[in-house]
Scaffold this motif. Sequence first.
Motif, PDB file in Angstrom:
ATOM      1  N   ARG A  28      25.237 130.120  95.825  1.00 30.35           N
ATOM      2  CA  ARG A  28      24.399 129.223  96.624  1.00 30.35           C
ATOM      3  C   ARG A  28      24.797 129.416  98.077  1.00 30.35           C
ATOM      4  O   ARG A  28      25.925 129.123  98.472  1.00 30.35           O
ATOM      5  CB  ARG A  28      24.610 127.772  96.192  1.00 30.35           C
ATOM      6  CG  ARG A  28      23.838 126.769  97.063  1.00 30.35           C
ATOM      7  CD  ARG A  28      23.973 125.357  96.511  1.00 30.35           C
ATOM      8  NE  ARG A  28      25.356 124.922  96.435  1.00 30.35           N
ATOM      9  CZ  ARG A  28      26.050 124.409  97.465  1.00 30.35           C
ATOM     10  NH1 ARG A  28      25.469 124.275  98.659  1.00 30.35           N
ATOM     11  NH2 ARG A  28      27.298 124.026  97.288  1.00 30.35           N
ATOM     12  N   LEU A  29      23.885 129.943  98.865  1.00 38.19           N
ATOM     13  CA  LEU A  29      24.225 130.319 100.235  1.00 38.19           C
ATOM     14  C   LEU A  29      24.309 129.115 101.152  1.00 38.19           C
ATOM     15  O   LEU A  29      23.518 128.165 101.050  1.00 38.19           O
ATOM     16  CB  LEU A  29      23.195 131.317 100.768  1.00 38.19           C
ATOM     17  CG  LEU A  29      23.328 132.715 100.157  1.00 38.19           C
ATOM     18  CD1 LEU A  29      22.057 133.510 100.323  1.00 38.19           C
ATOM     19  CD2 LEU A  29      24.515 133.458 100.780  1.00 38.19           C
ATOM     20  N   LEU A  30      25.275 129.179 102.053  1.00 43.01           N
ATOM     21  CA  LEU A  30      25.439 128.184 103.105  1.00 43.01           C
ATOM     22  C   LEU A  30      24.935 128.710 104.441  1.00 43.01           C
ATOM     23  O   LEU A  30      24.441 127.942 105.272  1.00 43.01           O
ATOM     24  CB  LEU A  30      26.912 127.786 103.233  1.00 43.01           C
ATOM     25  CG  LEU A  30      27.566 127.201 101.975  1.00 43.01           C
ATOM     26  CD1 LEU A  30      29.061 127.016 102.197  1.00 43.01           C
ATOM     27  CD2 LEU A  30      26.914 125.880 101.585  1.00 43.01           C
ATOM     28  N   ALA A  31      25.058 130.015 104.632  1.00 44.49           N
ATOM     29  CA  ALA A  31      24.613 130.632 105.878  1.00 44.49           C
ATOM     30  C   ALA A  31      24.446 132.133 105.664  1.00 44.49           C
ATOM     31  O   ALA A  31      25.081 132.724 104.781  1.00 44.49           O
ATOM     32  CB  ALA A  31      25.622 130.379 107.002  1.00 44.49           C
ATOM     33  N   ALA A  32      23.573 132.742 106.456  1.00 43.25           N
ATOM     34  CA  ALA A  32      23.363 134.197 106.427  1.00 43.25           C
ATOM     35  C   ALA A  32      23.195 134.667 107.858  1.00 43.25           C
ATOM     36  O   ALA A  32      22.553 133.986 108.676  1.00 43.25           O
ATOM     37  CB  ALA A  32      22.119 134.550 105.614  1.00 43.25           C
ATOM     38  N   SER A  33      23.769 135.818 108.184  1.00 43.61           N
ATOM     39  CA  SER A  33      23.603 136.322 109.547  1.00 43.61           C
ATOM     40  C   SER A  33      22.590 137.458 109.570  1.00 43.61           C
ATOM     41  O   SER A  33      22.305 138.101 108.551  1.00 43.61           O
ATOM     42  CB  SER A  33      24.935 136.787 110.138  1.00 43.61           C
ATOM     43  OG  SER A  33      25.396 137.956 109.500  1.00 43.61           O
ATOM     44  N   VAL A  34      22.040 137.686 110.745  1.00 40.88           N
ATOM     45  CA  VAL A  34      20.987 138.674 110.941  1.00 40.88           C
ATOM     46  C   VAL A  34      21.573 139.922 111.578  1.00 40.88           C
ATOM     47  O   VAL A  34      22.285 139.847 112.592  1.00 40.88           O
ATOM     48  CB  VAL A  34      19.870 138.085 111.831  1.00 40.88           C
ATOM     49  CG1 VAL A  34      18.775 139.121 112.074  1.00 40.88           C
ATOM     50  CG2 VAL A  34      19.291 136.828 111.189  1.00 40.88           C
ATOM     51  N   ASN A  35      21.283 141.067 110.986  1.00 39.15           N
ATOM     52  CA  ASN A  35      21.717 142.357 111.515  1.00 39.15           C
ATOM     53  C   ASN A  35      20.507 143.247 111.780  1.00 39.15           C
ATOM     54  O   ASN A  35      19.485 143.114 111.097  1.00 39.15           O
ATOM     55  CB  ASN A  35      22.635 143.065 110.507  1.00 39.15           C
ATOM     56  CG  ASN A  35      23.961 142.357 110.322  1.00 39.15           C
ATOM     57  OD1 ASN A  35      24.754 142.252 111.247  1.00 39.15           O
ATOM     58  ND2 ASN A  35      24.212 141.854 109.118  1.00 39.15           N
ATOM     59  N   THR A  60      21.928 140.983 104.480  1.00 37.24           N
ATOM     60  CA  THR A  60      23.104 141.613 103.882  1.00 37.24           C
ATOM     61  C   THR A  60      24.325 140.705 103.929  1.00 37.24           C
ATOM     62  O   THR A  60      25.076 140.624 102.967  1.00 37.24           O
ATOM     63  CB  THR A  60      23.424 142.935 104.600  1.00 37.24           C
ATOM     64  OG1 THR A  60      22.328 143.838 104.444  1.00 37.24           O
ATOM     65  CG2 THR A  60      24.678 143.582 104.048  1.00 37.24           C
ATOM     66  N   ASP A  61      24.517 140.021 105.045  1.00 34.80           N
ATOM     67  CA  ASP A  61      25.728 139.225 105.237  1.00 34.80           C
ATOM     68  C   ASP A  61      25.482 137.760 104.915  1.00 34.80           C
ATOM     69  O   ASP A  61      24.416 137.212 105.225  1.00 34.80           O
ATOM     70  CB  ASP A  61      26.200 139.321 106.691  1.00 34.80           C
ATOM     71  CG  ASP A  61      26.701 140.705 107.053  1.00 34.80           C
ATOM     72  OD1 ASP A  61      26.865 141.530 106.139  1.00 34.80           O
ATOM     73  OD2 ASP A  61      26.943 140.953 108.247  1.00 34.80           O
ATOM     74  N   ALA A 111      31.690 132.635 109.400  1.00 39.09           N
ATOM     75  CA  ALA A 111      32.042 133.614 108.372  1.00 39.09           C
ATOM     76  C   ALA A 111      30.874 134.540 108.069  1.00 39.09           C
ATOM     77  O   ALA A 111      31.053 135.749 107.896  1.00 39.09           O
ATOM     78  CB  ALA A 111      32.492 132.895 107.103  1.00 39.09           C
ATOM     79  N   ALA A 112      29.656 133.981 108.013  1.00 39.46           N
ATOM     80  CA  ALA A 112      28.484 134.796 107.706  1.00 39.46           C
ATOM     81  C   ALA A 112      28.214 135.826 108.798  1.00 39.46           C
ATOM     82  O   ALA A 112      27.645 136.884 108.530  1.00 39.46           O
ATOM     83  CB  ALA A 112      27.260 133.901 107.523  1.00 39.46           C
ATOM     84  N   ALA A 113      28.622 135.527 110.029  1.00 36.55           N
ATOM     85  CA  ALA A 113      28.397 136.448 111.146  1.00 36.55           C
ATOM     86  C   ALA A 113      29.421 137.565 111.214  1.00 36.55           C
ATOM     87  O   ALA A 113      29.251 138.524 111.979  1.00 36.55           O
ATOM     88  CB  ALA A 113      28.394 135.664 112.465  1.00 36.55           C
ATOM     89  N   LEU A 114      30.459 137.488 110.405  1.00 29.33           N
ATOM     90  CA  LEU A 114      31.560 138.444 110.497  1.00 29.33           C
ATOM     91  C   LEU A 114      31.363 139.782 109.780  1.00 29.33           C
ATOM     92  O   LEU A 114      31.719 140.832 110.342  1.00 29.33           O
ATOM     93  CB  LEU A 114      32.847 137.809 109.953  1.00 29.33           C
ATOM     94  CG  LEU A 114      33.679 136.953 110.895  1.00 29.33           C
ATOM     95  CD1 LEU A 114      34.814 136.299 110.106  1.00 29.33           C
ATOM     96  CD2 LEU A 114      34.250 137.800 112.021  1.00 29.33           C
TER      97      LEU A 114
END
Length: 258
Positions: A28-35, A60-61, A111-114
């Motif tokens: 269950r996702l809490l956050a996702a970053s954009v690449n 992806t992240d 964390a999702a941005a890492l």
Amino acid sequence: MAAAEFGAELELVEVPEPVAGPDELKVRLLAASVNPFDRKVVNGMLRDSAPHQFPLVPGTDGAGVVEGSGERIFGTFFRRPVGGGTYAEYVTVPATNPLAPLPEDMDPAVAAALPTAGMTALQLVESLGAARSVLIVGASGGVGSFAVQIARAAGKRVIPVGRGDSLVEADALIDLVSADRSSFEANARYAPLAFNTNYVSSDPAQNFGLKGSREALVRLTSLVQAGDLEVPISRRLPLRGAVDVFAGHGPGKTVIVM
């Protein structure tokens, strides 16, 4: 958030909740970053090299909570078929993917941005070896901003370079901008050790391919917790308000918060 076909705009759609297969985790996702890679996938970058599913959910992240165990994790969720990405409430991921524990005191958006940008920067800096000074072309982008900080934390003299800036001589070069041979080779003249992330050089030693790992992710969280790495987040968007998530491109990371 998904695209109906290659090249289509993203739309908010309802898709069946994914079911984890053998040796997979449901998260269950809490956050996702954009690449930048995410948009390339939507535009068909991998259409000839990997199977896809539609509607195509990019991403992806991410960071989230493992269903069943309650463990908080973050990392890279890329899988085949392509299209079951992290711009969603739930995702499934092979347990062998680069994944690591999400510290309780760390913001899931951070964390999702890492993962992709951070591990790329970490691997590039480690490739410099004993080089004492490094030119970083494209220092204001996601990977560049991480590389500047990680190199400084490693005790190296960093010379950040933006587009159009003049270069000076250094022990090493990290080129995150050049997309053709002539521009990369023009930059590589300023350092005996040079790496690039876009142009494919005839010298395999200069080419870069990310090798993600749990260990690299743990090292990144340690750098953040020690204050040696600040994660630049420029936009936080709710999932239901992220249809234009690919619009615009500036310094810092864009994060979708569930």
